[in-house]
Design a protein around this motif. Structure first.
Motif, short mmCIF file in Angstrom:
data_model
loop_
_atom_site.label_atom_id
_atom_site.label_comp_id
_atom_site.label_asym_id
_atom_site.label_seq_id
_atom_site.Cartn_x
_atom_site.Cartn_y
_atom_site.Cartn_z
N ARG A 1 -63.49 -136.39 -33.91
CA ARG A 1 -62.69 -135.17 -33.72
C ARG A 1 -61.48 -135.19 -34.64
N LEU A 2 -60.94 -134.02 -34.90
CA LEU A 2 -59.77 -133.90 -35.76
C LEU A 2 -58.62 -134.75 -35.25
N ALA A 3 -58.43 -134.81 -33.94
CA ALA A 3 -57.33 -135.60 -33.36
C ALA A 3 -57.49 -137.09 -33.62
N ASP A 4 -58.70 -137.53 -33.99
CA ASP A 4 -58.94 -138.95 -34.26
C ASP A 4 -58.44 -139.38 -35.63
N LEU A 5 -58.02 -138.43 -36.45
CA LEU A 5 -57.65 -138.72 -37.84
C LEU A 5 -56.23 -138.28 -38.15
N ASP A 6 -55.68 -138.86 -39.19
CA ASP A 6 -54.47 -138.33 -39.79
C ASP A 6 -54.94 -137.14 -40.64
N THR A 7 -54.50 -135.96 -40.31
CA THR A 7 -55.04 -134.77 -40.98
C THR A 7 -54.54 -134.59 -42.41
N ALA A 8 -53.63 -135.42 -42.87
CA ALA A 8 -53.09 -135.27 -44.22
C ALA A 8 -54.21 -135.31 -45.28
N ALA A 9 -55.17 -136.21 -45.11
CA ALA A 9 -56.25 -136.31 -46.09
C ALA A 9 -57.13 -135.06 -46.08
N ILE A 10 -57.41 -134.54 -44.90
CA ILE A 10 -58.21 -133.31 -44.81
C ILE A 10 -57.44 -132.14 -45.40
N GLU A 11 -56.15 -132.05 -45.09
CA GLU A 11 -55.32 -130.98 -45.64
C GLU A 11 -55.28 -131.05 -47.16
N ALA A 12 -55.15 -132.26 -47.72
CA ALA A 12 -55.13 -132.42 -49.18
C ALA A 12 -56.48 -132.04 -49.79
N LEU A 13 -57.56 -132.44 -49.15
CA LEU A 13 -58.89 -132.09 -49.65
C LEU A 13 -59.08 -130.58 -49.66
N LEU A 14 -58.72 -129.92 -48.59
CA LEU A 14 -58.85 -128.47 -48.53
C LEU A 14 -57.94 -127.79 -49.56
N ALA A 15 -56.73 -128.30 -49.71
CA ALA A 15 -55.77 -127.72 -50.67
C ALA A 15 -56.33 -127.81 -52.10
N HIS A 16 -57.07 -128.86 -52.40
CA HIS A 16 -57.69 -129.01 -53.72
C HIS A 16 -58.57 -127.80 -54.05
N TYR A 17 -59.15 -127.20 -53.02
CA TYR A 17 -60.03 -126.04 -53.18
C TYR A 17 -59.32 -124.72 -52.87
N GLY A 18 -58.00 -124.76 -52.73
CA GLY A 18 -57.24 -123.54 -52.47
C GLY A 18 -57.32 -123.08 -51.02
N LEU A 19 -57.61 -124.01 -50.11
CA LEU A 19 -57.75 -123.68 -48.70
C LEU A 19 -56.62 -124.29 -47.88
N ASN A 20 -56.39 -123.72 -46.72
CA ASN A 20 -55.38 -124.22 -45.78
C ASN A 20 -56.07 -124.62 -44.49
N LEU A 21 -55.51 -125.63 -43.83
CA LEU A 21 -55.94 -126.01 -42.49
C LEU A 21 -54.83 -125.64 -41.53
N VAL A 22 -55.15 -124.84 -40.52
CA VAL A 22 -54.17 -124.47 -39.50
C VAL A 22 -54.62 -125.07 -38.19
N ARG A 23 -53.75 -125.87 -37.59
CA ARG A 23 -54.04 -126.47 -36.29
C ARG A 23 -53.72 -125.47 -35.19
#
Length: 155
Positions: free
Chosen positions: A3-25
């Motif tokens: 689950r998302l809560a199991d991770l530090d979301t910084a890596a996912i946020e950076a990955l999405l940002a690379h593609y011009g996307l945002n993650l909103v919790r």
């Protein structure tokens, strides 16, 4: 299921940002905007992926994949459902596995196991078997759309 809560979301946020996307919790217990499946599944609106702490990571990656495969001008009009074809859906499934491999604490193997646990169905019986033996068309689609290199690395 990871689950998302199991991770530090910084890596996912950076990955999405690379593609011009945002993650909103989204706050725990709140409805997830743009969720096709409802409950704890990720949602998409425009260039934003919405998720709660209980959202499966594979769901975040899958919905992000839908936005990644779209040109930016098409992303703007996306709300909840972004699939244009079966070929595109297959490419998204392939891409979510590749993206999982780029995330610390996740990995492609975990994404495939969670896809199976969620209920994805593939002709060969598992996400791993499909990915390794039956996904040439999805891989080719991603290469043709300049989202993967010929070596299989994300662009």
């Amino acid at each position: 299921m990871l689950r998302l809560a199991d991770l530090d979301t910084a890596a996912i946020e950076a990955l999405l940002a690379h593609y011009g996307l945002n993650l909103v919790r989204v706050a725990d217990g709140e409805a997830i905007p743009g969720s096709y499946w409802g409950e704890d599944e990720a949602g998409i609106i425009g260039s934003t992926v919405y998720a709660r702490g209980d959202t499966p990571v594979h769901s975040v990656l899958h919905e992000a994949g839908h936005l990644i495969v779209l040109p930016p001008e098409r992303r703007a009009g996306v709300h909840t459902d972004a699939t244009d074809s079966i070929a595109e859906e297959d490419a998204v499934c392939y891409l979510q596995i590749v993206l999982g491999g780029m995330l610390p604490g996740v990995g492609s193997e975990r994404v495939m196991m969670d896809m199976d646990a969620w209920g994805y169905s593939f002709r060969l019986g598992s996400a791993r078997a499909w990915f390794e033996h039956d996904a040439e068309d999805a891989r080719a689609w991603l290469i043709d759309h300049k989202l993967l290199t010929r070596g299989g690395e994300p662009v």
